[in-house]
Design a protein around this motif. Structure first.
Motif, PDB file in Angstrom:
ATOM      1  N   VAL A   9      61.412  29.796  50.783  1.00 48.46           N
ATOM      2  CA  VAL A   9      61.982  28.515  50.378  1.00 48.46           C
ATOM      3  C   VAL A   9      62.199  28.546  48.883  1.00 48.46           C
ATOM      4  O   VAL A   9      61.403  29.100  48.130  1.00 48.46           O
ATOM      5  CB  VAL A   9      61.029  27.359  50.751  1.00 48.46           C
ATOM      6  CG1 VAL A   9      61.558  26.040  50.234  1.00 48.46           C
ATOM      7  CG2 VAL A   9      60.841  27.304  52.255  1.00 48.46           C
ATOM      8  N   GLN A 106      63.897  15.500  49.811  1.00 53.75           N
ATOM      9  CA  GLN A 106      62.958  16.612  49.788  1.00 53.75           C
ATOM     10  C   GLN A 106      63.067  17.439  51.061  1.00 53.75           C
ATOM     11  O   GLN A 106      63.028  18.675  51.030  1.00 53.75           O
ATOM     12  CB  GLN A 106      61.528  16.087  49.634  1.00 53.75           C
ATOM     13  CG  GLN A 106      60.471  17.178  49.545  1.00 53.75           C
ATOM     14  CD  GLN A 106      60.710  18.121  48.370  1.00 53.75           C
ATOM     15  OE1 GLN A 106      61.149  17.696  47.296  1.00 53.75           O
ATOM     16  NE2 GLN A 106      60.437  19.402  48.571  1.00 53.75           N
ATOM     17  N   GLU A 110      64.094  21.499  51.488  1.00 59.96           N
ATOM     18  CA  GLU A 110      63.283  22.466  52.213  1.00 59.96           C
ATOM     19  C   GLU A 110      64.064  23.102  53.361  1.00 59.96           C
ATOM     20  O   GLU A 110      63.830  24.264  53.707  1.00 59.96           O
ATOM     21  CB  GLU A 110      62.026  21.779  52.742  1.00 59.96           C
ATOM     22  CG  GLU A 110      61.081  21.307  51.632  1.00 59.96           C
ATOM     23  CD  GLU A 110      59.913  20.506  52.176  1.00 59.96           C
ATOM     24  OE1 GLU A 110      59.879  20.265  53.407  1.00 59.96           O
ATOM     25  OE2 GLU A 110      59.038  20.121  51.377  1.00 59.96           O
TER      26      GLU A 110
END
Length: 381
Positions: A9, A106, A110
């Protein structure tokens, strides 16, 4: 050689170029961003849309593409340009919406495909994706690579992917999952294969170069052609480089011969342009390729998009990235955006397909207008 099986990631932004062919060598354009513009869901609570609808848009945790409609664009623009209001003045529903928006941003970061920090990393991720997809049963794959440059003295579409294909095949043939099996790279004709051989030699053990027989559209392949295609099936992996419409009959025949032989060899088709002119393509070939296309899984995509040279809108460049099983991710290079981190932010996610040039430029214009409005609002505050 062990190929990493897990795509990391993105830990933060980077401005390392993808390969020496990147056209913006003075200021590399491929990097990892940190912000996602998810206008529909992010602004839904401000319109009074039930928060349950916003949550359902995520599809059970997988961040799906949220199309920008006129209404949501306008409200997203107003939300972004609105002056800051103390949190205590918001209603509970608006505060909950803001929290959900932040969580979605967020979550999108991800879920997004990070942009490789180097050419070698791009090749490694592509190889890893191909192996993982094949292990999961996706043996028919496509890839697209366009870093904005071409191999010197190589004309046509093959020039933009030749160096990538070489490094991909070289890394693949040494991967442990293949257990020493062959990787056969197939080109459009003998001339292209010979050109690649001269440039790629010495070839590593197990890597072989080949070319399609000239199967004519609307005609059956000869016995000799079928034998040539059947001989290709001794490989553990096949890589087809930049096939055009002229090679489509041979490509279809390859899968037919493979089926007749009871084989299911993983095939990666790079930068395909198999249907260039539907007016001259036979309807039977179009149907056959349409059926094949439904079975193809895009496992890797890396594309740099530059605004048109005659564009007066001052749009920013961007990059579209995808590493299976992550979604296509559109990243904008905009160092003047106050919400960007290190000059980059994530614009869009799409689980199904890469956006075309028109969609990308539409995203760029929307983002540019929103940024200008926000800057004007803040300057007047």
């Amino acid at each position: 050689m062990r190929v990493p099986s897990v795509l990391p990631v993105a830990a933060g932004p980077s401005r390392s170029a993808v390969g020496s062919s990147a056209p913006r060598s003075e200021r590399p354009g491929f990097a990892v961003g940190q912000r996602a513009v998810l206008a529909d869901a992010a602004s839904a609570s401000l319109l009074g849309v039930p928060l349950a609808f916003v949550a359902s848009a995520l599809g059970g945790g997988a961040c799906r593409r949220l199309r920008f409609q006129r209404r949501s664009r306008a409200t997203a623009l107003l939300r972004r340009a609105a002056p800051a209001v103390p949190t205590q003045q918001f209603s509970q529903e608006v505060r909950d919406g803001a929290i959900m928006r932040d969580e979605m941003v967020q979550s999108s970061i991800e879920a997004a495909t990070p942009v490789p920090q180097s050419f070698s990393q791009a090749v490694t991720w592509a190889c890893s994706a191909a192996l993982q997809a094949a292990e999961a049963g996706n043996s028919r794959q496509t890839m697209f690579f366009n870093a904005g440059g071409k191999t010197k003295d190589v004309n046509g579409e093959i020039g933009g992917v030749l160096a990538f294909a070489e490094q991909f095949a070289t890394l693949l043939v040494g991967a442990e999952p293949l257990e020493g099996g062959k990787v056969r790279v197939i080109f459009s004709d003998m001339g292209a294969a010979s050109m690649a051989r001269v440039r790629w030699e010495p070839l590593p053990e197990g890597l072989e170069l080949d070319y399609f027989p000239q199967v004519i559209q609307g005609q059956d392949a000869t016995t000799e052609m079928k034998m040539q295609l059947r001989d290709m099936l001794d490989a553990a992996f096949l890589v087809v480089v930049a096939p055009k419409q002229a090679e489509t009959p041979a490509l279809l025949q390859l899968f037919k011969v493979m089926g007749e032989a009871g084989r299911d060899i993983p095939v990666v088709i790079m930068n395909q342009n198999c249907v260039q002119d539907t007016a001259i393509a036979a309807s039977s070939m179009l149907r056959a390729f349409g059926s094949l296309r439904k079975t193809l899984v895009p496992t890797f995509h890396l594309e740099q998009h530059e605004p048109p040279e005659d564009d007066d809108d001052m749009l920013n460049p961007c990059v579209v990235a995808r590493v299976w099983p992550r979604p296509y991710s559109v990243w904008e290079d905009n160092p003047d955006d106050p919400d960007a981190i290190d000059g980059y932010f994530l614009l869009d996610l799409n689980d199904v397909e890469a956006p075309d040039s028109e969609e990308i430029e539409e995203l760029m214009r929307f983002s540019r207008n929103a940024t200008r409005t926000l800057a004007e609002s803040r300057s007047q505050a």
